[in-house]
Design an enzyme around this catalytic site. Structure first.
Site, PDB file in Angstrom:
ATOM      1  N   ASP A   1     -10.896  10.580   4.842  1.00 26.97           N
ATOM      2  CA  ASP A   1     -12.215  11.083   4.495  1.00 26.97           C
ATOM      3  C   ASP A   1     -12.035  12.431   3.838  1.00 26.97           C
ATOM      4  O   ASP A   1     -12.448  13.455   4.360  1.00 26.97           O
ATOM      5  CB  ASP A   1     -13.084  11.191   5.756  1.00 26.97           C
TER       6      ASP A   1
ATOM      7  N   ILE B   1      -6.327   7.589   2.371  1.00 27.37           N
ATOM      8  CA  ILE B   1      -5.868   8.447   3.454  1.00 27.37           C
ATOM      9  C   ILE B   1      -6.303   9.866   3.169  1.00 27.37           C
ATOM     10  O   ILE B   1      -6.679  10.200   2.044  1.00 27.37           O
ATOM     11  CB  ILE B   1      -4.330   8.365   3.645  1.00 27.37           C
ATOM     12  N   ASP B   2      -6.262  10.705   4.186  1.00 28.46           N
ATOM     13  CA  ASP B   2      -6.749  12.071   4.049  1.00 28.46           C
ATOM     14  C   ASP B   2      -5.948  12.878   3.032  1.00 28.46           C
ATOM     15  O   ASP B   2      -4.777  12.582   2.769  1.00 28.46           O
ATOM     16  CB  ASP B   2      -6.674  12.799   5.390  1.00 28.46           C
ATOM     17  N   LYS B   3      -6.556  13.922   2.540  1.00 26.38           N
ATOM     18  CA  LYS B   3      -5.908  14.819   1.588  1.00 26.38           C
ATOM     19  C   LYS B   3      -4.549  15.299   2.095  1.00 26.38           C
ATOM     20  O   LYS B   3      -3.552  15.256   1.381  1.00 26.38           O
ATOM     21  CB  LYS B   3      -6.817  16.023   1.321  1.00 26.38           C
TER      22      LYS B   3
ATOM     23  N   ARG C   1      -6.207  10.995  14.105  1.00 24.93           N
ATOM     24  CA  ARG C   1      -6.424  12.405  14.427  1.00 24.93           C
ATOM     25  C   ARG C   1      -7.407  12.563  15.584  1.00 24.93           C
ATOM     26  O   ARG C   1      -7.165  13.340  16.522  1.00 24.93           O
ATOM     27  CB  ARG C   1      -6.932  13.130  13.180  1.00 24.93           C
TER      28      ARG C   1
END
Length: 359
Positions: free
Chosen positions: A23, A168-170, A272
């Protein structure tokens, strides 16, 4: 007022895997539709009310939007059984900006792991945003893909029917699959939605585990106090969506553990949030408390070492290492692995050396 949102299906994470684990927009939602209910409107379920207002949308899709937390009255997300009242301000807010902004092709290097006529597998570095949004309209993986496919007449970076199948996240590194053709995206998306794809991650987390492996089950939804974070709710709660993470301890280095995580479901920030919920936040994960020194000794030498480790890898220590799926056209099962990136590799090496020095 009517809105054509036939291409917005990818934003409903109940229908699409695009929000799985990633996100990168940090929870920002963008308004795509707004309507003020007429003064003479009689009470009516909002899903029934909106069917005639949103073109190309079924009542079921409107219900999914409400379930995903994308339908608002005023500033409050509402359920599909909410009954509209005169004067209500109804908005539909999605996870990316409206399509007025075109994707700009940018010459950004890509690490291509595999490519054929139908799909591409890339190894994304930490620090690269996947999809434009929330001020990040350049420098993203999508911009890089637009340039990479600039000579392919069948690939349009602005067409949601091709492109990223998941994200996937940054600040998470690792593997992503990109569909070059609509039929490939449909087939691959179905595999991710039906959980027949294979994904495993490597992570460094705070603390030692009592058991060598475990299973975390807890609904994941937006934190009501901070929409950029996800919270974990009881499995039978009405809040959030069911999420299951399996983990296995690979090594323990005194005050941190190196683990493998396998997703049974794919929710935003799943690993996470789940690891935070069992008091083992990802090392370096600022959003979930892992960028503080959470375990160890009060000695100045240890504190200096731990701070150095946090500076060495100033991101969540999470890597999407394995990706497996059935090829959408050939039917062959394919599995790819991406090596642990240098920052995490060095982090693990130095923690290992530190733990050995304590023996």
């Amino acid at each position: 007022m009517a809105l054509n949102w036939e291409n917005e299906e990818e934003d409903l994470d109940t229908l699409s895997p695009l929000d799985e684990e990633g996100d990168e927009e940090g929870g920002a939602l963008y308004e795509h539709f707004r309507i003020v209910v007429d003064k003479g409107q009689t009470p009516l379920r909002i899903d029934k009310f909106l069917v005639d207002k949103l073109e190309h949308s079924s009542r079921h899709r409107i219900q999914l939007a409400a379930e995903a937390g994308y339908l608002f009255v005023g500033e409050t997300p509402i359920k599909s059984n909410y009954k509209v009242r005169p004067g209500d301000v109804i908005t539909l807010r999605l996870a990316r900006p409206p399509h007025e902004r075109g994707i700009v092709a940018e010459d950004i290097p890509l690490e291509v792991v595999y490519e054929d006529n139908d799909l591409l597998v890339v190894n994304k570095p930490a620090g690269m945003v996947v999809h434009p949004g929330n001020g990040n309209y350049t420098g993203t993986l999508v911009n890089a893909l637009a340039y990479y496919f600039r000579d392919d007449p069948k690939y349009d970076a602005n067409d949601p029917n091709v492109g990223l199948v998941h994200r996937i996240d940054k600040d998470t590194s690792g593997l992503l699959v990109v569909a070059k053709r609509p039929e490939a995206k449909t087939a691959l998306g179905k595999q991710f939605f039906e959980k027949t794809s294979e994904r495993s991650y490597r992570a460094l987390v705070w603390g030692a585990f009592k058991e060598s492996e475990g299973r975390i089950e807890g609904n994941i939804g937006r934190d009501p106090r901070d929409r950029t974070r996800m919270s974990v709710f009881p499995p039978n709660s009405d809040e959030g969506k069911n999420a299951i993470t399996h983990y296995r301890v690979l090594e323990t280095f005194a005050f941190v553990s190196y683990i493998e995580c396998r997703l049974e479901t794919g929710r935003t920030h799943q690993i996470r949030a789940h690891m935070k919920s069992i008091n083992h936040p990802l090392f370096g994960d600022e959003k979930y408390g892992g960028s503080e020194i959470l375990r160890g000794r009060p000695s100045s030498s240890y504190l200096s070492f731990a701070r150095h480790m946090l500076e060495l890898c100033p991101r969540q220590a999470l890597h999407a290492r394995t990706l497996g799926f059935t090829h959408p056209l050939t039917g062959e099962f394919m599995r790819f692995e991406a090596p642990i990136p240098r920052d995490m590799e060095q982090l693990i090496s130095e923690w290992r050396d530190y733990a050995l020095s304590l023996l």
